[in-house]
Design a protein around this motif. Structure first.
Motif, PDB file in Angstrom:
ATOM      1  N   ASP A 248       0.654  -1.284   0.071  1.00 25.89           N
ATOM      2  CA  ASP A 248      -0.063   0.020   0.015  1.00 25.89           C
ATOM      3  C   ASP A 248       0.784   1.149   0.128  1.00 25.89           C
ATOM      4  O   ASP A 248       0.508   2.044  -0.527  1.00 25.89           O
ATOM      5  N   LYS A 249       1.968   1.218   0.576  1.00 21.05           N
ATOM      6  CA  LYS A 249       2.944   2.224   0.751  1.00 21.05           C
ATOM      7  C   LYS A 249       3.212   2.824  -0.505  1.00 21.05           C
ATOM      8  O   LYS A 249       3.532   3.912  -1.004  1.00 21.05           O
ATOM      9  N   VAL A 290      -7.387   2.059  -3.528  1.00 15.94           N
ATOM     10  CA  VAL A 290      -6.872   3.267  -2.774  1.00 15.94           C
ATOM     11  C   VAL A 290      -7.810   4.671  -3.058  1.00 15.94           C
ATOM     12  O   VAL A 290      -8.099   5.406  -2.342  1.00 15.94           O
ATOM     13  N   LEU A 315      -2.715   2.609   7.168  1.00 16.03           N
ATOM     14  CA  LEU A 315      -3.228   2.852   5.871  1.00 16.03           C
ATOM     15  C   LEU A 315      -4.173   3.912   6.015  1.00 16.03           C
ATOM     16  O   LEU A 315      -4.214   4.985   5.291  1.00 16.03           O
TER      17      LEU A 315
END
Length: 371
Positions: A248-249, A290, A315
């Motif tokens: 996710d980063k 996202v 997140l």
């Protein structure tokens, strides 16, 4: 050496209380058993791994348990044991995908008029029933409507639209919808605790999301994870590795550079994706996920928590920070662009070129429109 029993078979529900989800369906079946109101034919339909065959076997077992017709079969008598093992001569499981010919269907129906050898009912469980030919369905029609009193049919399918209406009208139909993540996670925790398997709590959420409502897919994946690390533990890094899941980063960095109009860093991260051999389809899907979470955060003025978005706290905090850098207009623009091109990346010959060109093109068009 003791043979390994795969989790999806070992933990197949043996009682109605073991089923997760499908509460209304379970209640109807339990009440029909309690009040001895048994229909001639039942049809369970829904996606893979949601419990259609398991429910069919359990219902057959409830009808044939030695203690009598019951909603709580003993699982100890010879009838229950033989049905659980799939060795009962009176509970006949048929894979319609391999028996599509009319001759095979007629041969099956000719044997219906023989009395059950040892059980109360002779039960035919026909899996993937939509695979039968038109002639086979026609042969089945009359028997379904008026079978002998000692015969019951339980049909299962993943494609209801392929079954003739004349068949559907003769069955009591039940839709087994994909299981909700919370129900899957609850069941997984129960199984893993019983198996003494160590797990990180955030891994169960990832596994349940991957399964798309299929309990069987979850348990198959857990079997793979146990073989991957060679011990009784399920770790987040192993789940990410096996599912080829995008960090996710990394996705957040890409979006941050897009929103801040940083061309140099945008090109660097695209090159990073190539060096790391990222799966561009998974990356594309992760960006959509996202962006949609960002859209919801903005839409609700950040008045929402991470549990509703089904994401972890880390997140969630990162998304809140990005929300301060971006307008709703930009989020909608990028989300709409990615959604429109979801199918295009699937069919593109060179996914790297398509992905990079798409990112740079949408970036350029946003800047150009503002000018």
């Amino acid at each position: 050496m003791k043979e390994y029993n795969v989790l999806s078979l070992k933990w197949r529900p043996k009682l109605f209380s073991d089923f997760v989800g499908h509460c209304s369906i379970v209640k109807i079946l339990v009440n029909s058993l309690k009040f001895k109101k048994i229909y001639n034919a039942y049809l369970f339909y829904g996606s893979r791994g949601v419990g259609k065959t398991s429910l069919a076997r359990l219902f057959a077992k409830s009808l044939n348990c030695i203690i009598g017709i019951t909603d709580t079969p003993c699982n100890k008598c010879i009838n229950c044991v033989s049905i659980n093992s799939g060795k009962s001569v009176d509970v006949i499981e048929v894979d319609a995908a391999s028996r599509t010919k009319i001759e095979e269907t007629r041969d099956l129906l000719d044997k219906i008029f023989y009395l059950p050898l040892s059980m109360r009912y002779k039960i035919y469980i026909i899996d993937e029933v939509h695979m039968l030919s038109r002639y086979s369905f026609n042969a089945l029609l009359k028997t379904l409507e008026e079978p002998p009193k000692y015969v019951k049919f339980i049909l299962a399918t993943t494609e209801l639209n392929k079954i003739p209406d004349t068949i559907l009208s003769r069955c009591m139909c039940f839709f087994l919808k994909p299981l909700e993540n919370k129900d899957i996670i609850k069941r997984l925790k129960f199984i893993l605790n019983r198996e003494n398997i160590i797990y990180q709590s955030n891994t169960l959420s990832l596994i349940s999301t991957y399964s798309k409502g299929s309990m069987r897919d979850c348990l198959v994946l857990i079997d793979q994870l146990l073989m991957l690390n060679g011990n009784n533990s399920i770790l987040l890094k192993d789940v990410n590795f096996l599912l080829d899941r995008i960090n996710d980063k990394v996705v957040l960095l890409l979006l941050k550079y897009l929103f801040l109009n940083n061309k140099i860093k945008l090109l660097k991260i695209l090159n990073f994706f190539f060096i790391k051999s990222y799966n561009y389809i998974n990356l594309f899907n992760s960006i959509i996920d996202v962006l949609y979470s960002l859209f919801l955060l903005n839409f609700l003025n950040k008045n929402i928590d991470n549990k509703i978005l089904n994401i972890n706290q880390s997140l969630f905090k990162s998304l809140l920070n990005i929300c301060n850098l971006v307008t709703m207009q930009d989020i909608v623009y990028y989300l709409n662009s990615f959604l429109k091109n979801r199918n295009n990346i699937l069919i593109s010959f060179n996914k790297k070129v398509f992905f990079e060109f798409f990112i740079l093109y949408t970036f350029y068009m946003k800047i150009y429109k503002k000018k």
